[in-house]
Design an enzyme around this catalytic site. Structure first.
Site, mmCIF file in Angstrom:
data_model
loop_
_atom_site.group_PDB
_atom_site.id
_atom_site.type_symbol
_atom_site.label_atom_id
_atom_site.label_comp_id
_atom_site.label_asym_id
_atom_site.label_seq_id
_atom_site.Cartn_x
_atom_site.Cartn_y
_atom_site.Cartn_z
ATOM 1 C CE1 TYR A 106 48.949 67.258 33.148
ATOM 2 C CE2 TYR A 106 47.331 67.620 34.881
ATOM 3 C CZ TYR A 106 47.651 67.148 33.628
ATOM 4 O OH TYR A 106 46.682 66.564 32.852
ATOM 5 C CG HIS A 155 49.353 61.493 31.498
ATOM 6 N ND1 HIS A 155 49.902 62.464 32.291
ATOM 7 C CD2 HIS A 155 48.517 62.147 30.666
ATOM 8 C CE1 HIS A 155 49.408 63.646 31.963
ATOM 9 N NE2 HIS A 155 48.573 63.485 30.966
ATOM 10 C CG PHE A 196 37.543 78.099 19.422
ATOM 11 C CD1 PHE A 196 37.996 79.204 18.732
ATOM 12 C CD2 PHE A 196 36.446 77.407 18.927
ATOM 13 C CE1 PHE A 196 37.366 79.623 17.559
ATOM 14 C CE2 PHE A 196 35.812 77.812 17.767
ATOM 15 C CZ PHE A 196 36.277 78.920 17.079
ATOM 16 C CG LEU A 197 34.038 75.241 22.000
ATOM 17 C CD1 LEU A 197 33.657 73.854 22.500
ATOM 18 C CD2 LEU A 197 33.310 75.549 20.689
#
Length: 334
Positions: free
Chosen positions: A55, A125, A210-211
């Protein structure tokens, strides 16, 4: 916040995905704001923090997120469960190192980045198809015996891959994509994990935002924002997937909660071994997500919600099987 078990590790029932402090959601916040957000999450009861060696992007570099998280949690490190992940790339297989040497080299760098001498939960990962997962499991077992890690896991895997690994060294947790709009895990992975006492750590449990109901056809994703590659978030599919937002709205109004909180409360109600790790770079959203633990669905509410969900068709699908070189996007790996 209530706790639950993933394998042999006790964690807060909602964890925190930390990727967004380095990349993946447009411009990253400042280091100070990021550290404050992580500390606020800890104060709110979160004891489970997730990062990865990879990351970090653009102005950042590999290991940036681990370093940030390590700095943020240093004062309360022993009171939390810290998870990170490694990639094993093909170009690492061309020299004389053993697989143990390769994994241990990655682990040493993560330990340094995270300012700790052990990792609670160490994930592969993505599966590298050139390395049998059984071999990785054997190495992880050795690292557990040596005290460098407490448990290990896999990410974005099917039950067949999981079963192969688990028979060599018991798997602590599987981190897979899981939400109301990505439910592949319910078919085989979640039942297998429940039977074998393996935790399921759900990433993107709010469907990449989105939710929450805040992503619309007018939303513009900038820079490295991963949502520009999420199948459900094309403009066409955002429109087609509105019925699930309308459903969440009904429950949010009834429970005086946000849509995102209802989606997390649904997940917590449904399975005792599933721990969502919503990710956000916004402190207000982070605390809102953690407070979903206070939203309790009744049996009747859950059953009605579940029945309604089964009658809604979802448009756009990513799935749970991904490997090195065959990923969701060349631009991003959660």
């Amino acid at each position: 916040m209530k706790k639950r078990m993933i394998g042999n590790l006790e964690v807060s029932e909602i964890g925190m995905g930390c990727m967004g402090f380095s990349h993946g959601y447009g411009k990253a916040p400042s280091e100070l704001d990021s550290i404050q957000a992580i500390y606020k999450a800890y104060e709110a009861g979160c004891t489970f923090f997730d990062t990865a060696e990879s990351y970090g992007k653009e102005q950042f570099y590999s290991g940036h997120n681990e370093q940030l998280v390590g700095k943020a949690v240093e004062s309360f490190r022993k009171k939390i469960i810290l998870a990170t992940k490694l990639h094993i790339h093909n170009d690492e297989l061309n020299n004389q190192e053993t697989l143990y040497d390769i994994v241990f080299r990655h682990l040493q760098q993560s330990l340094k980045n995270l300012r700790t001498d052990y990792i609670d939960l160490y994930y592969l990962h993505r599966i590298n198809e050139n390395i049998p997962v059984e071999d990785v499991a054997k190495v992880m077992g050795q690292l557990i015996q040596e005290g460098y890690i407490k448990g290990w896991g896999l990410s974005q895997v099917t039950v067949d891959t999981l079963d192969k690994a688990h028979h060599v060294t018991p798997v602590t947790a599987v981190q897979n994509l899981y939400s109301m709009i990505e439910r592949d895990c319910e078919k085989e992975v979640i039942p297998y994990c429940l039977k074998h006492h393996i935790g399921v750590v759900a990433f993107s449990p709010i469907g990449s935002g989105f939710l929450s109901g805040k992503v619309t056809t007018h939303t513009h994703f900038e820079g490295d924002d991963v949502r520009q590659w999420v199948p459900q978030l094309s403009k066409e599919n955002i429109s087609k997937n509105q019925p699930i937002i309308e459903l969440l709205n009904q429950y949010a109004q009834k429970k005086k909660a946000t849509l995102a909180q209802i989606s997390l409360a649904w997940m917590l109600y449904k399975y005792p071994h599933v721990v969502p790790i919503p990710g956000s770079k916004n402190q207000e959203r982070i605390l809102e997500n953690l407070n979903a633990s206070q939203v309790i669905l009744t049996d009747e509410e859950f059953n009605q919600l579940e029945k309604a969900l089964h009658n809604i068709e979802i448009y756009g699908h990513r799935g749970i099987e991904e490997s090195e070189g065959k990923t969701f996007s060349q631009n991003w790996q959660k």
